[in-house]
Design a protein around this motif. Structure first.
Motif, PDB file in Angstrom:
ATOM      1  N   PHE A 208      -0.245 100.609  23.906  1.00 22.75           N
ATOM      2  CA  PHE A 208      -1.402 100.183  23.137  1.00 22.75           C
ATOM      3  C   PHE A 208      -2.556 101.153  23.328  1.00 22.75           C
ATOM      4  O   PHE A 208      -2.628 101.891  24.315  1.00 22.75           O
ATOM      5  N   PHE A 209      -3.443 101.170  22.331  1.00 22.95           N
ATOM      6  CA  PHE A 209      -4.648 101.998  22.355  1.00 22.95           C
ATOM      7  C   PHE A 209      -5.770 101.202  23.012  1.00 22.95           C
ATOM      8  O   PHE A 209      -5.879  99.987  22.819  1.00 22.95           O
ATOM      9  N   ARG A 210      -6.617 101.888  23.777  1.00 25.53           N
ATOM     10  CA  ARG A 210      -7.714 101.203  24.454  1.00 25.53           C
ATOM     11  C   ARG A 210      -8.984 102.053  24.371  1.00 25.53           C
ATOM     12  O   ARG A 210      -8.933 103.279  24.534  1.00 25.53           O
ATOM     13  N   ALA A 211     -10.117 101.396  24.127  1.00 22.37           N
ATOM     14  CA  ALA A 211     -11.419 102.047  24.113  1.00 22.37           C
ATOM     15  C   ALA A 211     -12.392 101.214  24.941  1.00 22.37           C
ATOM     16  O   ALA A 211     -12.361  99.982  24.889  1.00 22.37           O
ATOM     17  N   ASP A 212     -13.248 101.881  25.717  1.00 19.72           N
ATOM     18  CA  ASP A 212     -14.220 101.210  26.578  1.00 19.72           C
ATOM     19  C   ASP A 212     -15.582 101.876  26.453  1.00 19.72           C
ATOM     20  O   ASP A 212     -15.668 103.114  26.318  1.00 19.72           O
ATOM     21  N   VAL A 213     -16.633 101.094  26.563  1.00 22.28           N
ATOM     22  CA  VAL A 213     -17.978 101.612  26.748  1.00 22.28           C
ATOM     23  C   VAL A 213     -18.629 100.791  27.857  1.00 22.28           C
ATOM     24  O   VAL A 213     -18.531  99.557  27.865  1.00 22.28           O
ATOM     25  N   LYS A 214     -19.254 101.462  28.831  1.00 20.11           N
ATOM     26  CA  LYS A 214     -19.845 100.793  29.985  1.00 20.11           C
ATOM     27  C   LYS A 214     -21.246 101.325  30.247  1.00 20.11           C
ATOM     28  O   LYS A 214     -21.511 102.532  30.065  1.00 20.11           O
ATOM     29  N   GLN A 215     -22.097 100.437  30.685  1.00 21.17           N
ATOM     30  CA  GLN A 215     -23.411 100.816  31.188  1.00 21.17           C
ATOM     31  C   GLN A 215     -23.371 100.684  32.704  1.00 21.17           C
ATOM     32  O   GLN A 215     -23.108  99.606  33.239  1.00 21.17           O
TER      33      GLN A 215
END
Length: 239
Positions: A208-215
């Motif tokens: 599966f494809f995964r994308a993340d954005v974190k502060q």
């Protein structure tokens, strides 16, 4: 006969009892490993039987009557017979297994406050909605290299969807090492906390494809904190 998705049979300490299937095609090819890149080293002819020892993804380790062991792809195994006239059936990896996954891991890359970052992670799903993972990343910028070690807690509000968002809360350890051109600069180590939003998209089989954005909030000192925005994309595998 339906053979399951994991081990197709269990062995005892003294002797193993495995299901047998009969070759119905002119032959099946035994590879030295579980993959098409491994060479074929043995062929089992029609009307011969093989024991099914173990399953690894879409590959089955089998043993013929001469004791030869090798790996056979599921497409060939489904052309065998579990009884006269009865085609053997095997459970294939489907979208439904994505929602019921226990373990996952992957590789990703992206941007860490202007620096290129690359990382790997391994995760464990406690239940349909809650998971944890350990993540190790390295960011390389113009002036410094940063090692990031993080533990995340993930919330999956839509566990059965093959395309769904998720939320993360985590924290860890960050070590910054100045590049050699900065002679008088010293490495620094800081703790940090992070909150993030992610997205998963099932692709095929176990991928599966995964994308993340974190502060990230870095606790530099008692009176000074730093904020770092991080995003990554990558591919993952589940079991």
């Amino acid at each position: 006969m339906m053979l399951g998705a994991a081990h197709v049979a269990a062995a005892t300490d003294d002797a193993a009892s495995y299901p047998r299937v009969i070759v119905a095609e002119p032959f099946i090819e035994l590879h030295t490993g579980a993959g098409k890149g491994y060479p074929v080293y043995h062929v089992v002819d029609r009307h011969e039987w093989v024991e099914v020892l173990v399953r690894q993804g879409d590959w089955f380790k089998v043993r013929d009557r001469l004791g030869k062991e090798g790996w056979v792809l599921i497409d060939e195994m489904e052309k065998t017979l579990s009884a006269p006239g009865v085609t053997t059936q095997f459970e294939r990896i489907k979208k439904e297994h994505f929602g019921a996954r226990t373990y996952e891991g992957g590789i990703n890359f992206g941007d860490f406050e202007g620096s290129a970052i690359m990382g790997v992670y391994a995760g464990l799903n406690f239940n349909d909605n809650l998971a944890t993972e350990l993540e190790i990343s390295k960011a390389t910028g113009q002036f410094t290299e940063t090692l990031v070690a993080r533990i995340n807690i993930l919330s999956n509000p839509f566990p059965t969807w093959d395309s769904a968002p998720f939320f993360t809360l985590g924290g860890g350890y960050m070590r910054n090492k100045p590049k050699s051109s900065f002679v008088f600069a010293n490495p620094t180590s800081d703790l940090f906390a992070s909150v993030g939003l992610g997205y998963r998209q099932y692709m095929s089989k176990r991928v599966f494809f995964r994308a993340d954005v974190k502060q990230n909030i870095v606790f530099i000192s008692d009176n000074n904190n730093g904020d770092f925005l991080e995003w990554k994309i990558g591919f993952s595998f589940f079991y």
